[in-house]
Design a protein around this motif. Structure first.
Motif, PDB file in Angstrom:
ATOM      1  N   GLN A  77       0.825  -1.211   0.000  1.00 19.67           N
ATOM      2  CA  GLN A  77       0.000   0.000   0.000  1.00 19.67           C
ATOM      3  C   GLN A  77       0.858   1.260   0.000  1.00 19.67           C
ATOM      4  N   SER A  78       2.115   1.113   0.361  1.00 15.50           N
ATOM      5  CA  SER A  78       3.043   2.231   0.333  1.00 15.50           C
ATOM      6  C   SER A  78       4.435   1.713  -0.017  1.00 15.50           C
ATOM      7  N   GLN A  79       5.120   2.436  -0.892  1.00 19.85           N
ATOM      8  CA  GLN A  79       6.469   2.047  -1.302  1.00 19.85           C
ATOM      9  C   GLN A  79       7.331   3.303  -1.321  1.00 19.85           C
ATOM     10  N   ARG A  80       8.466   3.244  -0.600  1.00 22.74           N
ATOM     11  CA  ARG A  80       9.320   4.413  -0.461  1.00 22.74           C
ATOM     12  C   ARG A  80      10.716   4.096  -1.005  1.00 22.74           C
ATOM     13  N   TYR A  81      11.270   5.028  -1.780  1.00 24.34           N
ATOM     14  CA  TYR A  81      12.568   4.860  -2.429  1.00 24.34           C
ATOM     15  C   TYR A  81      13.591   5.786  -1.758  1.00 24.34           C
ATOM     16  N   PHE A  82      14.758   5.224  -1.404  1.00 29.01           N
ATOM     17  CA  PHE A  82      15.811   5.979  -0.727  1.00 29.01           C
ATOM     18  C   PHE A  82      17.117   5.864  -1.512  1.00 29.01           C
ATOM     19  N   ASP A  83      17.885   6.962  -1.539  1.00 30.12           N
ATOM     20  CA  ASP A  83      19.199   6.890  -2.169  1.00 30.12           C
ATOM     21  C   ASP A  83      20.209   6.314  -1.194  1.00 30.12           C
ATOM     22  N   GLN A  84      21.493   6.305  -1.586  1.00 28.81           N
ATOM     23  CA  GLN A  84      22.523   5.647  -0.779  1.00 28.81           C
ATOM     24  C   GLN A  84      22.749   6.329   0.562  1.00 28.81           C
ATOM     25  N   SER A  85      22.378   7.610   0.673  1.00 31.13           N
ATOM     26  CA  SER A  85      22.504   8.317   1.950  1.00 31.13           C
ATOM     27  C   SER A  85      21.226   8.203   2.771  1.00 31.13           C
ATOM     28  N   HIS A  86      20.313   7.336   2.338  1.00 33.08           N
ATOM     29  CA  HIS A  86      19.025   7.090   2.985  1.00 33.08           C
ATOM     30  C   HIS A  86      18.137   8.329   2.998  1.00 33.08           C
ATOM     31  N   THR A  87      18.260   9.131   1.946  1.00 33.13           N
ATOM     32  CA  THR A  87      17.366  10.265   1.751  1.00 33.13           C
ATOM     33  C   THR A  87      16.192   9.824   0.892  1.00 33.13           C
ATOM     34  N   LEU A  88      14.980  10.152   1.326  1.00 28.27           N
ATOM     35  CA  LEU A  88      13.787   9.782   0.582  1.00 28.27           C
ATOM     36  C   LEU A  88      13.739  10.565  -0.733  1.00 28.27           C
ATOM     37  N   VAL A  89      13.652   9.842  -1.865  1.00 31.75           N
ATOM     38  CA  VAL A  89      13.633  10.504  -3.163  1.00 31.75           C
ATOM     39  C   VAL A  89      12.321  10.270  -3.915  1.00 31.75           C
ATOM     40  N   TYR A  90      11.512   9.310  -3.438  1.00 28.63           N
ATOM     41  CA  TYR A  90      10.314   8.946  -4.199  1.00 28.63           C
ATOM     42  C   TYR A  90       9.396   8.154  -3.296  1.00 28.63           C
ATOM     43  N   GLU A  91       8.085   8.350  -3.425  1.00 33.30           N
ATOM     44  CA  GLU A  91       7.139   7.585  -2.622  1.00 33.30           C
ATOM     45  C   GLU A  91       5.859   7.337  -3.404  1.00 33.30           C
ATOM     46  N   ILE A  92       5.318   6.130  -3.258  1.00 33.85           N
ATOM     47  CA  ILE A  92       4.050   5.760  -3.881  1.00 33.85           C
ATOM     48  C   ILE A  92       3.103   5.309  -2.785  1.00 33.85           C
ATOM     49  N   LYS A  93       1.877   5.838  -2.802  1.00 42.92           N
ATOM     50  CA  LYS A  93       0.831   5.371  -1.894  1.00 42.92           C
ATOM     51  C   LYS A  93      -0.326   4.863  -2.754  1.00 42.92           C
ATOM     52  N   ARG A  94      -0.846   3.657  -2.410  1.00 36.66           N
ATOM     53  CA  ARG A  94      -1.874   3.055  -3.245  1.00 36.66           C
ATOM     54  C   ARG A  94      -3.105   2.643  -2.422  1.00 36.66           C
TER      55      ARG A  94
END
Length: 224
Positions: free
Chosen positions: A201-218
């Motif tokens: 229901q939710s998917q979160r994308y993080f870069d190598q420094s663990h910074t949130l760069v993208y999120e999907i909520k369904r």
């Protein structure tokens, strides 16, 4: 920044891929069960959200996607609405994106089978930008994608290879290789709210420094 942009374009082009023929549209959309509709909110930091509503028939094929996004232009707020129409014919899957206000076609795309488990996606994103991708699947799971995005003058804007890695059937991380500069990056994915069908229901994308760069909520609705 180019990596974040590429991931955004990848998510926005999630439609239909599979085995030796083009199967249901549930494959690349990370969906299981008799899905009827998916209401999806896509968020990128410091960027207005995009809302998409996916409509599936009982055979698991997309009929339309309604897309709503807000763009800020100086002091004005512009709402962009578009609808994606899909069609199957003779081993190909085509789609057309049309602006709901002026009815103008803003982009078109075609999926083709290149060989068993290998597929292409050719998209005219606009009159100035074209995207061409080659996908490789193993056991009906996407494992590799090479994508080139070109400007009208032939200049490459993006040329990347993405390798997809899974844990317990869910996407866990993506290795990204810029084929032009030979630089590497890794995007880590967090899946939340797994329902009884195994859909997130939710998917979160993080870069190598663990910074949130993208999120999907369904929000997913199923046929009875």
């Amino acid at each position: 920044m180019k990596t974040v942009c590429f991931i955004s374009l990848f998510i926005m082009s999630k439609f239909c891929l599979g085995q030796s023929t083009l199967p249901t549209d549930l494959v690349l959309n990370d969906l299981n069960g008799a899905v009827k509709t998916v209401v999806e909110i896509v968020s990128v930091p410091n960027t207005p959200d995009v809302k998409k509503v996916y409509h599936f028939d009982r055979n698991g094929l997309l009929t339309t996607i309604d897309e709503y996004s807000e763009f800020l232009n100086e002091q004005d707020s512009l709402i962009n609405n578009s609808i994606h129409h899909f069609e199957n014919k003779h081993g190909e899957r085509t789609f057309t994106v049309r602006d709901t206000k002026n009815r103008a076609i803003t982009s078109t795309g075609t999926f083709k089978v290149l060989q068993p488990n290998v597929y292409s996606l050719d998209v005219n994103i606009s009159k100035d930008i074209r995207s061409y991708s080659v996908f490789k699947f193993e056991a009906n799971v996407l494992v590799d994608r090479i994508n080139t995005i070109m400007k009208e003058n032939g200049e490459e804007w993006v040329n990347m290879q993405l390798s997809y890695n899974y844990t317990d059937g869910l996407l866990d991380w993506i290795d990204v290789l810029d084929l032009t500069t030979k630089t590497k990056d890794t995007t880590h994915i967090e899946n939340l709210g797994i329902d009884s069908y195994g859909n997130f229901q939710s998917q979160r994308y993080f870069d190598q420094s663990h910074t949130l760069v993208y999120e999907i909520k369904r929000e997913i609705n199923y046929y009875d």
